[in-house]
Design an enzyme around this catalytic site. Sequence first.
Site, short mmCIF file in Angstrom:
data_model
loop_
_atom_site.label_atom_id
_atom_site.label_comp_id
_atom_site.label_asym_id
_atom_site.label_seq_id
_atom_site.Cartn_x
_atom_site.Cartn_y
_atom_site.Cartn_z
N ASN A 56 -18.32 40.16 39.66
CA ASN A 56 -18.85 39.02 39.21
C ASN A 56 -19.44 38.15 40.00
O ASN A 56 -19.28 37.96 41.06
CB ASN A 56 -17.78 38.33 38.25
CG ASN A 56 -16.52 37.84 39.17
OD1 ASN A 56 -16.13 38.46 39.95
ND2 ASN A 56 -15.76 36.78 38.76
N GLU A 58 -21.03 34.21 40.27
CA GLU A 58 -21.01 32.87 39.21
C GLU A 58 -22.10 32.20 40.01
O GLU A 58 -22.91 32.41 40.60
CB GLU A 58 -19.62 32.27 39.79
CG GLU A 58 -18.57 32.83 39.13
CD GLU A 58 -17.28 32.30 39.38
OE1 GLU A 58 -16.94 31.45 40.00
OE2 GLU A 58 -16.34 32.78 38.40
N GLU A 69 -18.57 43.51 34.88
CA GLU A 69 -18.84 44.95 34.05
C GLU A 69 -20.57 44.76 33.67
O GLU A 69 -21.04 46.20 33.77
CB GLU A 69 -18.13 44.70 32.59
CG GLU A 69 -16.75 44.82 32.48
CD GLU A 69 -16.05 43.47 32.72
OE1 GLU A 69 -16.62 42.70 33.50
OE2 GLU A 69 -15.00 43.11 32.04
N1 THU Z 1 -15.18 37.83 34.38
C1 THU Z 1 -15.52 39.10 34.54
O1 THU Z 1 -16.36 39.41 35.67
N2 THU Z 1 -15.27 40.00 33.67
C2 THU Z 1 -14.50 39.85 32.77
O2 THU Z 1 -13.93 40.60 32.06
C3 THU Z 1 -13.73 38.53 32.55
C4 THU Z 1 -14.37 37.47 33.24
C5 THU Z 1 -15.46 36.65 35.36
C6 THU Z 1 -16.53 35.79 34.97
C7 THU Z 1 -16.27 34.37 35.66
O3 THU Z 1 -16.72 34.68 37.06
C8 THU Z 1 -14.48 34.65 35.98
O4 THU Z 1 -14.37 36.05 35.61
C9 THU Z 1 -13.71 33.86 35.22
O5 THU Z 1 -14.13 33.94 33.89
#
Ligand code: THU
Length: 145
Positions: A56, A58, A69
């Site tokens: 992820n 941000e 994903e």
């Molecule tokens: N997040 C993901 O990368 N994948 C998921 O399946 C759920 C949430 C991330 C988004 C954000 O950076 C952090 O988790 C908290 O929501």
Amino acid sequence: MTEPQTPPPAPLPPQQIASLLATAEAVAANAYTPYSHFRVGSAILLADGNIYTGCNVENASYGLTNCAERTAIFKAISERGPGIVLRAVVVTNLNNAVSMPCGACRQVIAEFGDADTWIYFPDADGLRAVPLPELLPFAFQLRHD
Ligand code: THU
């Protein structure tokens, strides 16, 4: 005599799941998460056998955050082209937390998956395997003339 049936979609062999999970865990260390501190990693297996990873990423403008994903899927398309087919999407996090793919990621998985696509994610009992039609029934499909 009954007609031969198409075998039901099956999860991957345990060894392959373990390997994808280790790959997803490793890439989670690259996550850019100064806001949530929730580090997610994903490893996807394509029907052609190729594996891609994502974490992820941000942003100070929260809504611009990209989940692990979707990072993996977009990387796969940019490298392999639009014809990719997802066989498995494995998700994990370094926070020891239960975590299911969010709704946006489910819709993106549906765009490149089928009834044989399996999604693996950490739930209360460990790594859970769910086939795509169960993860996102009634996925949006664009049908028009
Ligand atoms: N997040 C993901 O990368 N994948 C998921 O399946 C759920 C949430 C991330 C988004 C954000 O950076 C952090 O988790 C908290 O929501």
